[in-house]
Design an enzyme around this catalytic site. Structure first.
Site, mmCIF file in Angstrom:
data_model
loop_
_atom_site.group_PDB
_atom_site.id
_atom_site.type_symbol
_atom_site.label_atom_id
_atom_site.label_comp_id
_atom_site.label_asym_id
_atom_site.label_seq_id
_atom_site.Cartn_x
_atom_site.Cartn_y
_atom_site.Cartn_z
ATOM 1 N N SER A 124 0.856 -1.108 -0.128
ATOM 2 C CA SER A 124 -0.124 -0.077 0.160
ATOM 3 C C SER A 124 0.958 1.204 0.227
ATOM 4 C CB SER A 124 -1.017 0.074 1.329
ATOM 5 O OG SER A 124 -1.329 1.209 1.397
ATOM 6 N N TYR A 148 -1.691 -0.816 10.849
ATOM 7 C CA TYR A 148 -2.016 -1.483 9.536
ATOM 8 C C TYR A 148 -0.752 -1.357 8.621
ATOM 9 C CZ TYR A 148 -3.799 -1.375 4.811
ATOM 10 O OH TYR A 148 -3.629 -1.225 3.393
ATOM 11 N N LYS A 152 2.147 -3.737 6.869
ATOM 12 C CA LYS A 152 2.487 -3.808 5.349
ATOM 13 C C LYS A 152 4.105 -3.743 5.113
ATOM 14 C CE LYS A 152 -1.461 -4.267 2.961
ATOM 15 N NZ LYS A 152 -1.618 -5.673 2.693
HETATM 16 N N1 UFG Z 1 -13.048 11.309 3.418
HETATM 17 C C1 UFG Z 1 -13.700 12.218 3.757
HETATM 18 N N2 UFG Z 1 -15.011 11.750 4.385
HETATM 19 C C2 UFG Z 1 -15.044 10.297 4.424
HETATM 20 C C3 UFG Z 1 -14.064 9.531 4.177
HETATM 21 C C4 UFG Z 1 -12.783 9.885 3.533
HETATM 22 O O1 UFG Z 1 -13.725 13.463 3.584
HETATM 23 O O2 UFG Z 1 -16.124 9.846 4.988
HETATM 24 C C5 UFG Z 1 -11.570 11.907 3.036
HETATM 25 C C6 UFG Z 1 -10.399 11.593 3.501
HETATM 26 O O3 UFG Z 1 -9.960 12.807 4.503
HETATM 27 C C7 UFG Z 1 -9.239 11.412 2.454
HETATM 28 C C8 UFG Z 1 -10.142 10.947 1.198
HETATM 29 O O4 UFG Z 1 -11.433 11.351 1.633
HETATM 30 O O5 UFG Z 1 -8.723 12.802 2.239
HETATM 31 C C9 UFG Z 1 -9.677 9.573 0.992
HETATM 32 O O6 UFG Z 1 -9.939 8.841 2.311
HETATM 33 P P1 UFG Z 1 -9.911 7.297 2.338
HETATM 34 O O7 UFG Z 1 -10.368 6.779 3.765
HETATM 35 O O8 UFG Z 1 -10.973 6.568 1.354
HETATM 36 O O9 UFG Z 1 -8.585 6.695 2.017
HETATM 37 P P2 UFG Z 1 -7.277 7.130 2.581
HETATM 38 O O10 UFG Z 1 -6.342 7.918 1.649
HETATM 39 O O11 UFG Z 1 -7.209 7.633 4.042
HETATM 40 O O12 UFG Z 1 -6.722 5.662 2.787
HETATM 41 C C10 UFG Z 1 -6.184 4.745 1.885
HETATM 42 C C11 UFG Z 1 -6.694 3.264 2.276
HETATM 43 C C12 UFG Z 1 -5.819 2.823 3.123
HETATM 44 C C13 UFG Z 1 -4.227 3.030 3.170
HETATM 45 C C14 UFG Z 1 -4.227 4.686 2.540
HETATM 46 C C15 UFG Z 1 -2.830 4.922 2.476
HETATM 47 O O13 UFG Z 1 -7.960 3.190 2.726
HETATM 48 O O14 UFG Z 1 -5.791 1.494 3.274
HETATM 49 O O15 UFG Z 1 -5.041 4.894 1.740
HETATM 50 O O16 UFG Z 1 -2.377 4.521 1.206
HETATM 51 F F1 UFG Z 1 -3.683 2.864 4.230
#
Ligand code: UFG
Length: 338
Positions: A124, A148, A152
């Site tokens: 990841s 998590y 990885k």
């Molecule tokens: N976000 C919101 N509202 C929500 C959910 C997310 O505004 O309800 C925003 C987050 O703040 C972020 C973006 O949407 O800016 C993406 O968030 P995600 O949770 O979809 O994804 P992340 O980038 O935080 O996490 C992903 C994977 C993880 C991994 C991470 C880093 O889900 O498994 O990328 O690679 F660890």
């Protein structure tokens, strides 16, 4: 060519199973259905006309793994199996370390006993930690911000060290960015337990009426519209990256790392607006405080995968939003009996 997909009934594993079957591979899935449904096998069969062989087992169970490896003659393994919720990993870190490291160690030992030398691992972009700059290149420093992510990171280390010690081993580490979308059939897709943590499943559940409004976590980041920027990649493009990785592993030994992303960063509001436009559905949202642990921007430099693997993401954000919704609207309750 026979390939084992550990965790092959999960979101990314199931899409990869479809691409492998379509490419003529013999696919075997090992899954304990901890975070996946047995109905995925029916859906894969409906899409491809072929039912993958299934072993319902825990990859950390060495005896069950040996029995499977004795029966099947694998040419390669793609290792998806693992726990993957960032927040949960902070609450129950020992379970994450035990599960995600045990599965990899047991799998590697089993491969060694049975002379299987090729493995592609689901890593990841989380291993880049808090990046100093974007786009992210494979050689940049790695670090993590949650258990998590550390699993990885540690699994990358374990696999790299194993390949250093054994000159016959071929290890490909794939660093995924943010997979969204679903197979165009609408038969397989992401099926999170409970209230989704990730952006796209949250949006689709608002669209289908299961959740009232989206919370946008922060609009004061140093990004064009103030909301977080990520590299969203269609899960079918991601799945196809595994095909290229397996071909690469068959022709090389040692360890190689590839980013699988599009190289394009989109903000939270880009995703909301594109989803609304493509599917003609309003997504009501509120601006909320930043989510702890989030970074402003994360996107890939996918040049290495483009040049060395001959792989490139082909599907754009419109297709990602269309297919995510197509899956959700056809399966409002996730995987349920037809
Ligand atoms: N976000 C919101 N509202 C929500 C959910 C997310 O505004 O309800 C925003 C987050 O703040 C972020 C973006 O949407 O800016 C993406 O968030 P995600 O949770 O979809 O994804 P992340 O980038 O935080 O996490 C992903 C994977 C993880 C991994 C991470 C880093 O889900 O498994 O990328 O690679 F660890």
């Amino acid at each position: 060519m026979k390939v084992l997909l550990t965790g092959g009934a999960g979101y990314i594993g199931s899409h990869t199973a479809v691409e492998f079957i379509n490419a003529g591979y013999d696919v075997v899935i090992a899954d304990n259905f901890d975070n996946a449904s047995p109905l995925v096998l029916d859906r894969i069969e409906r899409i491809t006309g072929t039912r993958p062989t299934l072993y319902e087992l825990d990859v950390a169970d060495a005896a069950a793994m040996d029995a499977m490896f004795d029966k099947e003659s694998f040419d390669a393994v793609v290792h998806f199996a693992g726990l993957k919720a960032v927040g949960e990993s902070c609450a129950i870190p020992l379970k994450y370390y035990r599960n995600n490291l045990d599965t990899t160690l047991t799998l590697m030992e089993c491969m060694k006993r049975h002379g299987v030398t090729r493995i592609v691992f689901s890593s990841s972009a989380t291993v880049y930690g808090i990046p100093e700059r974007v786009p992210l290149v494979e050689g940049m420093p790695t670090s993590c911000t949650n258990p998590y992510g550390w699993t990885k990171y540690m699994n990358e280390r374990i696999l790299t060290d194993a390949a250093t010690a054994d000159s016959e081993l071929s290890v490909v580490l794939l660093r995924y960015f943010n997979p969204i979308g679903a197979h165009e059939s609408g038969l397989i897709g992401e099926n999170p337990n409970g209230i989704p943590n990730n952006l796209m499943p949250y949006i689709t559940q608002v669209a289908v009426g299961k959740l009232p409004r989206l919370g946008v976590f922060g609009n004061d980041y140093p990004t064009p519209d103030g909301t977080g920027v990520r590299d969203y990649i269609h899960v079918v493009d991601l799945a196809r990256g595994h095909l290229k990785a397996i071909e690469y592993a068959a022709a090389h030994t040692g360890t190689e790392i590839f980013n699988l992303g599009t190289g394009i960063g989109y903000s939270v509001l880009d995703i909301v607006n594109t989803f609304s436009r493509v599917n003609d559905i309003d997504i009501p949202y509120d601006i909320k405080p930043r989510r702890a642990g989030d970074i402003a921007e994360c996107y890939a430099d996918p040049k290495k995968a483009n040049e060395v693997l001959g792989w490139r993401a082909e599907l754009g954000l419109d297709e990602m939003c269309r297919d995510s919704w197509n899956w959700q609207k056809n399966n409002p309750g996730g995987y349920t009996l037809d």
